[in-house]
Structures are given as structure tokens and as C-alpha cells.
Design an enzyme around this catalytic site. Structure first.
Site, PDB file in Angstrom:
ATOM      1  CE1 TYR A 172      -3.609   2.597   0.520  1.00 28.28           C
ATOM      2  CE2 TYR A 172      -2.468   3.251   2.523  1.00 28.28           C
ATOM      3  CZ  TYR A 172      -3.450   3.482   1.580  1.00 28.28           C
ATOM      4  OH  TYR A 172      -4.261   4.582   1.682  1.00 28.28           O
ATOM      5  CG  ASP A 200       5.622   3.389   1.270  1.00 33.01           C
ATOM      6  OD1 ASP A 200       5.870   3.932   2.374  1.00 33.01           O
ATOM      7  OD2 ASP A 200       4.478   3.315   0.789  1.00 33.01           O
ATOM      8  CE  LYS A 253       0.495   4.414   8.574  1.00 32.20           C
ATOM      9  NZ  LYS A 253       0.577   3.798   7.271  1.00 32.20           N
TER      10      LYS A 253
END
Ligand SMILES: *Cc1c(COP(=O)(O)O)cnc(C)c1O
Length: 426
Positions: free
Chosen positions: A146, A234, A262
Site C-alpha cells: 500500500y 516506502d 507514521k
């Protein structure tokens, strides 16, 4: 003023009238597990309390945006102090420099950093940079990874085969994903010189937890070098979590560009992309590749991020890994003891749960685990016992620095009870 009595159910009902699905991010609506979401009133350390006063041991931890536990005093103080000085200016501030220096110092090769406000922005911008720098359009992604919700990266693939992207959401034009090639994870592809970049989660953590197989990341590096494509890691989940220098450090493979998010916002909206100086200098205002943001480098978010990073020393990473290791062994033992087939992979502080007979290495195997249909009852069983794991079979568990041995014991006991109940009703 009388204090209104709210319940999860009443809030969810009201929410559904004014917000699509009652939520601001789809997974929170519990659609894949059924039932009513708990509305969080507050959190502290390893716990959250819902609006009805129920306490949960929390392994969601904002899908990893919280790594030191909720409302850590150092983070609260940093945000309060920053807020009192004004929350956004549209001019550069000192903490943006400090945070970029800190990120760059921890990640060898990440010479320059651009701060943004979400992981989606980070990946979208890194891909634009890769395309601008190479003069090529094609982007390679891996099925089950994702990379946020920008058009070009919302591409679905076929079943375990290489396909040109098909829109993974209504509203994504086929033209937006016609240059996105979707390949199976953990297989090194043969690239062509049309490829601008390969973007990959170096440890996949959005199809459950799927670590890279031996040689996968090294193979991607070599293929990118062979055809002049850029390698983009990522690390929105893995960055500053699996080690000081993230997955790049763990596997000894250096990408050209990184995406972070995050952890680095300390629970506030902050993300970043970073990379080699010669690439990053092609961004505006130095170069022709445009990227910008009103709230980028926000004073509150940078204050929270700096506070969290100051807590993440070698001892913290060792503690996080030990916690995850103990928890994984406990969960695996409790499930197997009850006769439930399970895989509990671990990577640093991350762990995944698959109801599968053998280790899961790609999205096909992860989907097969989800297709057992065991996860919703597993998750709700835990929730009833005061343990919150994510309401989706493809999410991982995020134990934090605040999770104690007693927390882990309680969790493992709850897992054992739930596993027995699942086996009994099968
Ligand atoms: C969460 C996530 C994103 C998107 O980040 P947002 O802040 O939700 O936009 C991108 N990549 C990975 C690997 C993620 O886990």
C-alpha cells in the site's frame, strides 16, 4: 451543563448521517469484521478507553503512528509548548531544520528531506520526483503493498501475475494507472528502460506482515541499477521503527528515495520523502519538479516528531523487538495449543497474524489466510476481552514502547481463550 451520555452505538448512528460510513478512513468503520466501532475517548500508554469507559489494550496504535504509546508526557509537553507559540506560519521554522537533520543523520544516504503531511503525499511526491528525474513514466509496484491513495498508486493487479495496473478504486481513471505495472511481491522482475522507479514496502505491512525473501531487495537494487531506474523504499511503516535507519539499515540495501510517515509525526500529521542530494535538488525551488504544502513542516507536528525520535535510541529498539518477539511466541503458542493453525511473523517491533499452514510470502497467500474467515471472530473475541487489534485481516499489530510484560501476558491469555472458542465453534 449536563454531561451528555454517549454510547458507541449512538455516536456511530449519528456519525453515519454526517460522514460517509461514519468515519474518516474506511477501515475504522469495521465493515470487514462487522459490528460497531468503539469511539475512543482517550488513550494513555498501551491503553485506550472508549466513550463508554471500557478499557482496551491497544495494538492498533494509530496503525503505527504511535510508537511510544499514547499521550507520552514528553510528546504532550512538546506539543503544548509548540502550540503556545503559534501553530502555523507559512515561513520556515527551526524545528523543520532539526527534524530534517535528525532524519538524515539516522538514515545514511537520505541526504536531503522534504516534509509533507501524510504518507500519501510522500509517496505521490517521490514518484513525481522519480519521473521528473529520469524523464520516464512507468512505475513498478507490488501486489499487496500500500502506498497511500493517490491515483497513480491505486492500481490493482491480477492474481499473482504481472499486469498493467487496473484502477483499484472507482474514480481512478485508467489513464492514471496505465503507466503503473503491478507485480507479485518477493519476485525480482526483469525491468526495461521505460521504468522510472520501483516503489516497494521493504517489509510489506499492509497485507499482514510479509518480510522480503532472501535476495528480493538486493535483486530490485541490481535491476534498477541495470536499467537506470530509481529504487524507492516506502518506509512509511518501517522507517524509524524496525531500526534507527529503518529497513534499509536492516537489509543493507540503499534505495535512491525513501518515503516516511507514521512514527516521525509523533501522532500528528507529518510525513517526508528523502534521498540523494542530486535527486532532491531537482525539486522546486531548486529544480523543475513542483511540490508544496501549506502545513508542510508544521510546528506542532515537528515538535511531536522530534520528541518521539529523542526517545528512540538503541535501547528502545531492542526493547520494542523483544516485546514483539515475546508477543509473537506467546500468540503462536496459544493458538497452536488450542489447535488453531497460525503463522506469526515478526520484523523488529511489527508482527502479523495469518491463519495459514506455512509462512506467507505474497499477497496470494495473505488473501488465502483472510479467506479462512477466521479473523473477524478472532478480532471481536479479543475486543470483548479488552484487547484491541485492527478491524481488518490485512493489518499488523503495533506493540509500543509502553506495552509491559503484564500487558503481553494478558494478551496471550486472551488469544488462548479466543482460539479455543474459535476451534470449538468450527
Ligand atoms: C499508511 C501508509 C501510507 C499512507 O500514509 P497516510 O499517512 O495514511 O497517507 C503509505 N505507505 C505505507 C507503507 C503505509 O503504511
Amino acid at each position: 451543563m449536563a454531561r451528555s451520555t454517549v454510547s458507541n452505538a449512538s455516536l456511530f448512528q449519528r456519525a453515519q448521517l454526517v460522514a460517509p460510513g461514519g468515519v474518516n478512513s474506511p477501515v475504522r468503520a469495521f465493515r470487514s469484521v462487522g459490528g460497531t466501532p468503539y469511539f475512543v475517548a482517550r488513550g494513555s500508554g498501551s491503553r485506550v478507553w472508549d466513550v463508554e469507559g471500557r478499557e482496551y489494550l491497544d495494538y492498533v496504535q494509530s496503525y503505527g503512528a504511535s510508537i511510544v504509546g499514547h499521550a507520552h508526557p514528553a510528546v504532550v509537553a512538546a506539543v503544548q509548548e509548540a502550540a503556545a507559540d503559534g501553530s502555523t506560519f507559512g515561513a520556515p521554522t527551526e524545528r523543520e531544520v532539526l527534524l530534517a537533520e535528525e532524519l538524515s543523520a539516522r538514515v545514511p544516504g537520505a541526504d536531503m528531506v522534504r516534509l509533507v503531511s501524510s504518507g500519501t503525499e510522500a509517496t505521490m511526491s517521490a514518484v513525481r520526483l522519480a519521473r521528473g528525474a529520469t524523464g520516464r513514466d512507468r512505475v513498478v509496484v507490488f501486489d499487496g503493498c500500500y502506498h497511500g491513495h493517490s491515483d497513480g498508486l491505486l492500481a490493482g493487479g491480477g492474481s499473482g501475475v504481472a499486469t498493467l495496473g487496473i484502477p483499484a478504486s472507482a474514480g481512478v481513471p485508467s489513464a492514471a494507472v496505465s503507466s503503473t505495472l503491478v507485480l507479485p511481491y518477493n519476485q525480482v522482475p526483469a525491468l526495461t528502460e521505460e521504468v522510472a522507479c520501483v516503489i516497494v514496502e521493504p517489509i510489506a505491512a499492509n497485507m499482514g506482515l510479509v518480510p522480503p525473501g532472501p535476495g528480493f531487495l538486493e535483486g530490485l537494487r541490481a535491476e534498477c541499477d541495470r536499467v537506470g531506474a530509481l529504487l524507492v523504499f516506502d518506509e512509511v511503516i518501517t522507517g524509524f521503527r524496525v531500526a534507527r535507519g529503518g529497513a534499509a539499515q536492516v537489509f543493507g540495501v540503499e534505495p535512491d528515495l525513501w518515503c516516511f510517515g507514521k512514527v516521525i509525526g509523533g501522532g500528528l500529521p507529518l510525513a517526508a520523502f528523502a534521498g540523494r542530494r542530486d535527486l532532491m535538488e531537482q525539486l522546486a525551488p531548486l529544480g523543475p519538479i513542483y511540490q508544496a504544502g501549506t502545513l508542510s513542516g508544521n510546528p506542532l507536528a515537528t515538535a511531536a516528531g522530534l520528541a518521539v525520535l529523542s526517545l528512540l535510541d538503541d535501547a528502545a529498539y531492542a526493547a520494542l523487538a523483544a516485546t514483539a518477539g515475546r508477543l509473537a511466541a506467546g500468540i503462536a503458542g496459544a493458538c497452536r495449543g488450542a489447535g488453531l493453525e497460525v503463522q506469526v511473523p515478526v520484523a523488529g517491533p511489527l508482527l502479523g497474524i495469518f491463519f495459514a499452514p506455512s509462512p506467507v510470502g505474497d499477497y496470494e497467500a495473505s488473501k488465502a489466510s483472510a479467506a479462512t474467515g477466521l479473523y473477524p471472530a478472532f478480532m471481536h473475541g479479543l475486543l470483548e476481552r479488552g484487547v484491541a487489534v485492527a478491524p481488518g485481516a490485512y493489518e499488523v499489530l503495533f506493540p509500543s514502547l509502553a506495552h509491559t510484560d503484564a500487558d503481553l501476558e494478558r494478551t496471550v491469555a486472551a488469544v488462548g481463550d479466543v482460539a479455543k472458542a474459535l476451534v470449538a465453534t468450527r
